[in-house]
Design an enzyme around this catalytic site. Structure first.
Site, PDB file in Angstrom:
ATOM      1  NE  ARG A 149      -2.592  -1.792   3.104  1.00 24.85           N
ATOM      2  CZ  ARG A 149      -2.981  -1.785   4.368  1.00 24.85           C
ATOM      3  NH1 ARG A 149      -3.906  -0.935   4.779  1.00 24.85           N
ATOM      4  NH2 ARG A 149      -2.449  -2.625   5.229  1.00 24.85           N
ATOM      5  CE1 TYR A 194       4.994  -7.016  14.782  1.00 28.45           C
ATOM      6  CE2 TYR A 194       5.305  -5.908  16.901  1.00 28.45           C
ATOM      7  CZ  TYR A 194       4.860  -6.999  16.163  1.00 28.45           C
ATOM      8  OH  TYR A 194       4.313  -8.073  16.821  1.00 28.45           O
ATOM      9  CG  ASP A 230       5.175  -1.887  10.034  1.00 30.40           C
ATOM     10  OD1 ASP A 230       5.373  -2.268  11.198  1.00 30.40           O
ATOM     11  OD2 ASP A 230       4.364  -2.442   9.262  1.00 30.40           O
ATOM     12  N   GLY A 268      -5.921  -6.990  17.035  1.00 32.03           N
ATOM     13  CA  GLY A 268      -6.164  -8.134  17.900  1.00 32.03           C
ATOM     14  C   GLY A 268      -6.672  -7.625  19.248  1.00 32.03           C
ATOM     15  NE  ARG A 291      27.677  25.049  -3.847  1.00 30.48           N
ATOM     16  CZ  ARG A 291      28.436  25.122  -4.933  1.00 30.48           C
ATOM     17  NH1 ARG A 291      28.542  26.259  -5.596  1.00 30.48           N
ATOM     18  NH2 ARG A 291      29.081  24.061  -5.360  1.00 30.48           N
ATOM     19  CE  LYS A 333      33.450  25.603  -4.282  1.00 29.37           C
ATOM     20  NZ  LYS A 333      34.059  25.027  -5.489  1.00 29.37           N
ATOM     21  CG  ASN A 382      32.342  46.598   1.083  1.00 32.42           C
ATOM     22  OD1 ASN A 382      31.742  46.109   0.110  1.00 32.42           O
ATOM     23  ND2 ASN A 382      31.765  47.405   1.948  1.00 32.42           N
ATOM     24  CG  ASN A 405      35.443  28.730  -8.518  1.00 32.66           C
ATOM     25  OD1 ASN A 405      34.661  29.152  -9.361  1.00 32.66           O
ATOM     26  ND2 ASN A 405      35.131  27.758  -7.696  1.00 32.66           N
TER      27      ASN A 405
HETATM   28  C1  UD1 Z   1      -0.877  -7.835  14.191  1.00 34.70           C
HETATM   29  C2  UD1 Z   1      -1.322  -8.633  15.406  1.00 34.70           C
HETATM   30  C3  UD1 Z   1      -2.526  -7.932  16.039  1.00 34.70           C
HETATM   31  C4  UD1 Z   1      -2.163  -6.504  16.402  1.00 34.70           C
HETATM   32  C5  UD1 Z   1      -1.618  -5.771  15.187  1.00 34.70           C
HETATM   33  C6  UD1 Z   1      -1.070  -4.426  15.581  1.00 34.70           C
HETATM   34  C7  UD1 Z   1      -0.806 -10.933  14.908  1.00 34.70           C
HETATM   35  C8  UD1 Z   1      -1.338 -12.246  14.451  1.00 34.70           C
HETATM   36  N1  UD1 Z   1      -1.681  -9.948  14.974  1.00 34.70           N
HETATM   37  O1  UD1 Z   1      -1.936  -7.892  13.268  1.00 34.70           O
HETATM   38  O2  UD1 Z   1      -2.916  -8.623  17.193  1.00 34.70           O
HETATM   39  O3  UD1 Z   1      -3.289  -5.835  16.918  1.00 34.70           O
HETATM   40  O4  UD1 Z   1      -0.544  -6.515  14.571  1.00 34.70           O
HETATM   41  O5  UD1 Z   1      -0.742  -3.705  14.434  1.00 34.70           O
HETATM   42  O6  UD1 Z   1       0.373 -10.826  15.186  1.00 34.70           O
HETATM   43  N2  UD1 Z   1       5.050  -9.496   9.423  1.00 34.70           N
HETATM   44  C9  UD1 Z   1       6.135 -10.240   9.005  1.00 34.70           C
HETATM   45  N3  UD1 Z   1       5.920 -11.475   8.487  1.00 34.70           N
HETATM   46  C10 UD1 Z   1       4.677 -12.005   8.341  1.00 34.70           C
HETATM   47  C11 UD1 Z   1       3.579 -11.236   8.767  1.00 34.70           C
HETATM   48  C12 UD1 Z   1       3.797  -9.995   9.321  1.00 34.70           C
HETATM   49  O7  UD1 Z   1       7.281  -9.796   9.105  1.00 34.70           O
HETATM   50  O8  UD1 Z   1       4.571 -13.141   7.850  1.00 34.70           O
HETATM   51  C13 UD1 Z   1       5.275  -8.160   9.999  1.00 34.70           C
HETATM   52  C14 UD1 Z   1       4.729  -7.081   9.104  1.00 34.70           C
HETATM   53  O9  UD1 Z   1       5.759  -6.544   8.281  1.00 34.70           O
HETATM   54  C15 UD1 Z   1       4.247  -6.042  10.078  1.00 34.70           C
HETATM   55  C16 UD1 Z   1       3.920  -6.822  11.339  1.00 34.70           C
HETATM   56  O10 UD1 Z   1       4.566  -8.068  11.199  1.00 34.70           O
HETATM   57  O11 UD1 Z   1       5.255  -5.137  10.401  1.00 34.70           O
HETATM   58  C17 UD1 Z   1       2.441  -6.981  11.574  1.00 34.70           C
HETATM   59  O12 UD1 Z   1       1.899  -7.691  10.528  1.00 34.70           O
HETATM   60  P1  UD1 Z   1       0.413  -7.470  10.049  1.00 34.70           P
HETATM   61  O13 UD1 Z   1       0.097  -8.465   9.011  1.00 34.70           O
HETATM   62  O14 UD1 Z   1       0.200  -6.052   9.735  1.00 34.70           O
HETATM   63  O15 UD1 Z   1      -0.359  -7.859  11.371  1.00 34.70           O
HETATM   64  P2  UD1 Z   1      -1.827  -7.466  11.718  1.00 34.70           P
HETATM   65  O16 UD1 Z   1      -2.743  -8.320  10.938  1.00 34.70           O
HETATM   66  O17 UD1 Z   1      -2.020  -6.018  11.611  1.00 34.70           O
HETATM   67 CA    CA Z   2      -1.779  -4.842   9.628  1.00 30.94          CA
END
Ligand code: UD1
Ligand code: CA
Length: 453
Positions: A13, A98, A100, A135, A329, A347, A373, A382
């Site tokens: 996304r 994580y 992200d 979750g 610079r 520079k 000045n 240069n």
């Molecule tokens: C997950 C949690 C959920 C929580 C939520 C918070 C689980 C099963 N669920 O859900 O309880 O509320 O995060 O945002 O854990 N990732 C991997 N490999 C994979 C799957 C995921 O590295 O196979 C990483 C993704 O890059 C991401 C993170 O894990 O950074 C979460 O994955 P995502 O699929 O977004 O989990 P959610 O379904 O949102």
């Molecule tokens: Ca997610």
């Protein structure tokens, strides 16, 4: 303590060629924020779980204290954590973060790690007005966490629960190995859920504790550019608040961007829309006008940047007056009380104190003495198209407007250059040097007139 960072998600996304965890927040990859926080906790080892397109991530973020585990295919968060285990100690605690979720804070994590102790499972949870998608944390009659149910697997009643899983947790490694090996993917998404270990811990009598973060913002994840922009503003606001708490005046804390580190002395004032990149240090009483960009710079006390000035790899002394529309610079060193006015570019040059170039000039590869000045329209030539040469301008020189200094060339102490001079040989000290055709007037000359048709 060992740290596992999940970063295997595709990030579809984001609609970008750049992997999600490399997308910049405050000018550097989201993942680098997470790694920095992990290091700050004194992690003994960090293992990043990467996936599709992850080679780029590995190359960008390689470090001696980071191990890499490939997860291919991606079968869920439990499966992801499992890929990290061979890289970690057999015993001790593991913290799961994580790539992200970049704003997670060290103070929050310290509390979580403490709550986990040596043998407990600690979850970071938050209460949300709208828990959709997350979750849910399910608790027993005594209020103890009993398990986590994912949105897609939850019953109507379970979806009413507003306490949600942030995903961040601390678990005892020995147990974690066993739990993960027993996960099943018999659920709505056909994935191996990390969250299923909570139910397992409870049934085995391993204490499960829940902690809340200092702020909900710390636990927000990024799936698209809009969320990235939202976190950028939240992060910048936190930086702005820290700067103000330390005494800086920000005309509008919503309109500043710090992409690196910004140190401010006392009574610094920063007007709107300024960007600070890399390492920037502002001395006492420095004032930065609106719309300035300052990158890797040390600016001395009392110096003022007027609006739209652009400063890069520069050291400035005290009491300088720069801009508006000035540009310094890399390799610029200004001593005290130097004035650079509009459309002046400097520079790789040293300018000694009390020297001024107030309008429209290019000073490149030059050594400028004190009290010089530099007139409007002055240019150091240069570069001959192949090589660069230096221009030396000694103390107390006065350079008339529209002068070209064809380097290498030296202007002696106290010399004056007449306006319009093209200086191709050294100018002796204390004298006027001028190169320009003598002015003549032609008596009786008339403008041409149109011939009658
Ligand atoms: C997950 C949690 C959920 C929580 C939520 C918070 C689980 C099963 N669920 O859900 O309880 O509320 O995060 O945002 O854990 N990732 C991997 N490999 C994979 C799957 C995921 O590295 O196979 C990483 C993704 O890059 C991401 C993170 O894990 O950074 C979460 O994955 P995502 O699929 O977004 O989990 P959610 O379904 O949102
Ligand atoms: Ca997610």
């Amino acid at each position: 303590m060992e740290v596992i960072v999940l970063a295997a998600g595709k990030g579809t996304r984001m609609n970008s060629a750049l992997p999600k965890v490399l997308q910049p927040l405050a000018g550097r990859p989201m993942l680098s924020h997470v790694l920095e926080t992990a290091r700050g906790l004194g992690a003994s080892r960090i293992c990043v779980v990467y996936g599709h397109g992850g080679e780029q991530v590995r190359e960008r973020m390689a470090a001696p204290d980071v191990a890499w585990a490939l997860q291919e295919p991606q079968l869920g968060t439990g499966h992801a954590v499992q890929q990290a285990l061979p890289h970690l100690e057999a015993e001790g605690q593991a913290l799961v973060l994580y790539g992200d979720v970049p704003l997670i804070g060290a103070d929050t994590l310290k509390r979580l790690v403490e709550a986990a102790g040596t043998d407990r499972l600690a979850l970071l949870t938050v209460e949300l007005d709208d828990p959709t998608g997350y979750g849910r944390i399910l608790r027993d009659a005594a209020g103890q966490v009993s398990r986590i149910v994912e949105q897609k697997d939850a019953t109507e009643a379970e979806r009413e629960v507003c306490e949600v899983n942030t995903g961040i947790l601390v678990a005892p490694l020995a147990r974690l190995r066993d739990w993960l090996s027993r996960l099943s993917n018999d659920n709505a998404q056909g994935e191996y859920y990390l969250t299923d270990i909570i139910g397992m811990a409870v049934s085995e009598g391993v204490p499960v504790v829940a902690e809340n973060p200092d702020t909900v913002a710390e636990t927000l994840g990024v799936n698209n550019k809009a969320q990235l922009a939202e976190l950028e503003r939240l992060h910048q606001r936190m930086i702005a608040d820290r700067l103000m708490a330390a005494g800086a005046t920000l005309i509008d804390p919503a309109r500043i961007d710090v992409r690196g580190s910004l140190e401010c002395g006392r009574d610094v004032e920063i007007d709107v829309n300024c960007v600070f990149e890399g390492q920037v240090a502002l001395g006492d009483g420095v004032r930065i006008g609106a719309n300035c960009v300052v990158r890797n710079a040390r600016i001395g006390a009392g110096t003022r940047l007027a609006p739209f000035s652009h400063v890069e790899d520069t050291v400035m002394g005290e009491g300088c007056v720069i801009g508006p529309y000035a540009r310094t610079r890399p390799g610029t060193e200004l001593a005290d009380d130097v004035h650079l006015g509009n459309f002046v570019e400097v520079k790789n040059s040293k300018v000694a104190s009390h020297s001024k170039a107030n309008h429209l000039a290019y000073v490149g590869d030059a050594d400028v003495g004190e009290r010089v000045n530099i007139g409007a329209g002055t240019i150091t030539c240069n570069y001959d198209g192949a090589n660069k040469f230096r221009t030396i301008i000694e103390d107390d020189v006065f350079i008339g407007s529209d002068t070209q200094l064809v380097a290498p060339v030296r202007v002696g102490k106290g010399a004056t250059l007449g306006a319009g001079t093209t200086l191709s040989k050294d100018a002796p000290a204390g004298q006027l040097t001028v190169s320009r055709a003598r002015q003549t007037t032609i008596p009786g000359w008339k403008r041409p007139v149109k011939k009658p048709k």
